[in-house]
Design an enzyme around this catalytic site. Structure first.
Site, PDB file in Angstrom:
ATOM      1  CG  ASP A   1      -2.154   0.860   1.017  1.00  0.00           C
ATOM      2  OD1 ASP A   1      -2.426   1.268  -0.130  1.00  0.00           O
ATOM      3  OD2 ASP A   1      -2.838   1.157   2.014  1.00  0.00           O
TER       4      ASP A   1
ATOM      5  NE  ARG B   1      -1.636   6.496   1.177  1.00  0.00           N
ATOM      6  CZ  ARG B   1      -1.972   5.633   2.123  1.00  0.00           C
ATOM      7  NH1 ARG B   1      -1.933   6.000   3.383  1.00  0.00           N
ATOM      8  NH2 ARG B   1      -2.341   4.407   1.799  1.00  0.00           N
ATOM      9  CD1 TRP B   2       7.575   6.409  -2.037  1.00  0.00           C
ATOM     10  CD2 TRP B   2       7.201   6.604  -4.242  1.00  0.00           C
ATOM     11  NE1 TRP B   2       8.793   6.380  -2.675  1.00  0.00           N
ATOM     12  CE2 TRP B   2       8.594   6.496  -4.034  1.00  0.00           C
ATOM     13  CE3 TRP B   2       6.735   6.738  -5.547  1.00  0.00           C
ATOM     14  CZ2 TRP B   2       9.511   6.512  -5.073  1.00  0.00           C
ATOM     15  CZ3 TRP B   2       7.643   6.765  -6.588  1.00  0.00           C
ATOM     16  CH2 TRP B   2       9.018   6.645  -6.344  1.00  0.00           C
TER      17      TRP B   2
ATOM     18  NE  ARG C   1      -3.732   7.103  -7.169  1.00  0.00           N
ATOM     19  CZ  ARG C   1      -3.693   6.727  -5.890  1.00  0.00           C
ATOM     20  NH1 ARG C   1      -3.487   7.629  -4.952  1.00  0.00           N
ATOM     21  NH2 ARG C   1      -3.880   5.478  -5.548  1.00  0.00           N
TER      22      ARG C   1
ATOM     23  CG  HIS D   1       0.307   2.198  -9.332  1.00  0.00           C
ATOM     24  ND1 HIS D   1       0.013   1.824  -8.041  1.00  0.00           N
ATOM     25  CD2 HIS D   1      -0.720   2.997  -9.731  1.00  0.00           C
ATOM     26  CE1 HIS D   1      -1.138   2.378  -7.672  1.00  0.00           C
ATOM     27  NE2 HIS D   1      -1.596   3.097  -8.681  1.00  0.00           N
TER      28      HIS D   1
ATOM     29  CB  THR E   1     -13.075  -7.641  -5.864  1.00  0.00           C
ATOM     30  OG1 THR E   1     -13.049  -7.605  -4.425  1.00  0.00           O
ATOM     31  CG2 THR E   1     -12.723  -9.040  -6.321  1.00  0.00           C
TER      32      THR E   1
ATOM     33  CG  LEU F   1       9.313 -16.959  -3.186  1.00  0.00           C
ATOM     34  CD1 LEU F   1       9.409 -17.150  -1.677  1.00  0.00           C
ATOM     35  CD2 LEU F   1       9.594 -15.498  -3.548  1.00  0.00           C
TER      36      LEU F   1
ATOM     37  CB  SER G   1      -8.210  -3.562   2.175  1.00  0.00           C
ATOM     38  OG  SER G   1      -7.969  -2.374   2.913  1.00  0.00           O
TER      39      SER G   1
ATOM     40  CD  GLU H   1       1.444 -13.417  15.757  1.00  0.00           C
ATOM     41  OE1 GLU H   1       1.447 -12.257  16.191  1.00  0.00           O
ATOM     42  OE2 GLU H   1       0.913 -14.371  16.353  1.00  0.00           O
TER      43      GLU H   1
HETATM   44  C1  IPE Z   1      -5.704  -2.767  -0.753  1.00  0.00           C
HETATM   45  O1  IPE Z   1      -5.271  -1.454  -0.853  1.00  0.00           O
HETATM   46  C2  IPE Z   1      -5.629  -3.418  -2.076  1.00  0.00           C
HETATM   47  C3  IPE Z   1      -4.279  -3.624  -2.616  1.00  0.00           C
HETATM   48  C4  IPE Z   1      -3.168  -3.334  -2.000  1.00  0.00           C
HETATM   49  C5  IPE Z   1      -4.235  -4.217  -3.915  1.00  0.00           C
HETATM   50  P1  IPE Z   1      -6.269  -0.246  -1.064  1.00  0.00           P
HETATM   51  O2  IPE Z   1      -5.455   0.977  -1.106  1.00  0.00           O
HETATM   52  O3  IPE Z   1      -7.139  -0.518  -2.230  1.00  0.00           O
HETATM   53  O4  IPE Z   1      -7.156  -0.328   0.262  1.00  0.00           O
HETATM   54  P2  IPE Z   1      -8.062   0.749   0.994  1.00  0.00           P
HETATM   55  O5  IPE Z   1      -9.011   1.280  -0.029  1.00  0.00           O
HETATM   56  O6  IPE Z   1      -7.148   1.827   1.499  1.00  0.00           O
HETATM   57  O7  IPE Z   1      -8.724   0.001   2.103  1.00  0.00           O
HETATM   58  C1  IPE Z   2      -1.229   0.169  -3.545  1.00  0.00           C
HETATM   59  O1  IPE Z   2      -1.058   1.548  -3.553  1.00  0.00           O
HETATM   60  C2  IPE Z   2      -1.426  -0.419  -4.927  1.00  0.00           C
HETATM   61  C3  IPE Z   2      -2.819  -0.761  -5.244  1.00  0.00           C
HETATM   62  C4  IPE Z   2      -3.827  -0.738  -4.413  1.00  0.00           C
HETATM   63  C5  IPE Z   2      -3.089  -1.160  -6.597  1.00  0.00           C
HETATM   64  P1  IPE Z   2      -2.269   2.543  -3.609  1.00  0.00           P
HETATM   65  O2  IPE Z   2      -2.596   2.828  -5.038  1.00  0.00           O
HETATM   66  O3  IPE Z   2      -3.418   2.064  -2.795  1.00  0.00           O
HETATM   67  O4  IPE Z   2      -1.643   3.843  -2.965  1.00  0.00           O
HETATM   68  P2  IPE Z   2      -2.350   4.817  -1.940  1.00  0.00           P
HETATM   69  O5  IPE Z   2      -2.878   3.992  -0.818  1.00  0.00           O
HETATM   70  O6  IPE Z   2      -3.444   5.524  -2.691  1.00  0.00           O
HETATM   71  O7  IPE Z   2      -1.270   5.757  -1.506  1.00  0.00           O
HETATM   72 MG    MG Z   3      -4.044   2.315  -0.883  1.00  0.00          MG
END
Ligand code: IPE
Ligand code: IPE
Ligand code: MG
Length: 236
Positions: free
Chosen positions: A13, A17-18, A26, A30, A59, A124, A187, A198
């Site tokens: 996650d 934001r990064w 954004r 990714h 999903t 792995l 999520s 854990e």
């Molecule tokens: C969970 O992250 C899904 C993945 C990392 C693929 P999200 O960024 O979608 O989750 P929420 O919306 O903050 O709960």
């Molecule tokens: C995780 O990063 C990747 C996916 C959920 C696909 P986010 O895209 O959720 O990044 P944030 O949480 O918006 O920063």
């Molecule tokens: Mg996220």
């Protein structure tokens, strides 16, 4: 290190934001996140971890703006196509869990090719959750059983029967779940399988995750007592 998890799961996650913090779109987050993931596959294996499962697209992620969804699908498509060679070199067995039928045909084909090419690899076990939701997985498993089995089987359904019908059939449950970017929720990830895992929450966003951050999580894991509802020696 003693007491290494056999199965590590990560909710990647904070890519968005990064990127935002750096003034980038954004999608740049990714792209950076995908690169970190490739490196992590090698790092986790060196730590003695045998199963590594990551949440790449939920999903619910279809609810994001269509250009972001398209960029993520392109990245996943590129990964499936370009990583066969690297997976073979590193002896990775790659699997995808989630509802593959909801993905474009060509992506489904590349997934099949990658899974089949790496099926006999003995390194792995790398699993990517893609169009994955824990509730969706359970519902699909129950539907599958209901369509294949008779009513007596369904009436006597056991915990093990359901486990065997999930996308993760044959894999051990995660011992440790890490979520990055200081978010403390599941999520909809591996709802059934995380029953006794854990949890560890890392402050850094996924593109900043590295071996030192992994070591912190593994140290925390190694110091914990897992009881599985019972008591351990000395507590009786
Ligand atoms: C969970 O992250 C899904 C993945 C990392 C693929 P999200 O960024 O979608 O989750 P929420 O919306 O903050 O709960
Ligand atoms: C995780 O990063 C990747 C996916 C959920 C696909 P986010 O895209 O959720 O990044 P944030 O949480 O918006 O920063
Ligand atoms: Mg996220």
């Amino acid at each position: 290190m003693a007491n290494v998890p056999e199965h590590l799961a990560i909710i990647l996650d904070g890519n968005g934001r990064w990127a935002k913090k750096k003034g980038l779109p954004r999608n740049a987050g990714h792209v950076a996140g995908a690169r970190v993931l490739e490196d992590m596959c090698e790092v986790v294996w060196d730590k003695g971890i045998k199963y590594f499962t990551v949440y790449a697209f939920s999903t619910e992620n279809w609810n994001r703006p269509s250009d972001e969804v398209a960029a993520l699908m392109k990245l996943l498509r590129d990964y499936m196509k370009n990583s066969v060679k690297r997976a073979m070199k590193n002896n990775l067995r790659v699997r995808v869990i989630g509802d593959k039928s909801g993905l474009d045909e060509d992506l489904q084909d590349s997934i099949r090719t990658l899974e089949e090419a790496t099926e006999l690899n003995t390194g792995l076990n790398f699993t990517i959750a893609l169009n994955y939701g824990g509730r969706d997985e359970i519902v699909r498993a129950v539907r599958k059983l209901a369509s294949e089995k008779d009513i007596d089987f369904m009436r006597g359904l056991t915990d093990k029967d359901l486990s065997c019908a999930l996308d993760t059939a044959g894999m051990p449950d995660p011992d440790l779940l890490i979520r990055t970017c200081a978010e403390e929720r599941i999520s909809n990830f591996l709802l059934w399988q995380l029953a006794y895992s854990e949890f560890y929450f890392a402050d850094v966003a996924w593109p900043d995750f590295n071996e030192a951050e992994l070591d912190k999580a593994l140290e925390s894991y190694a110091s914990r007592t897992r009881r599985f509802g019972g008591l351990v020696k000395g507590e009786e």
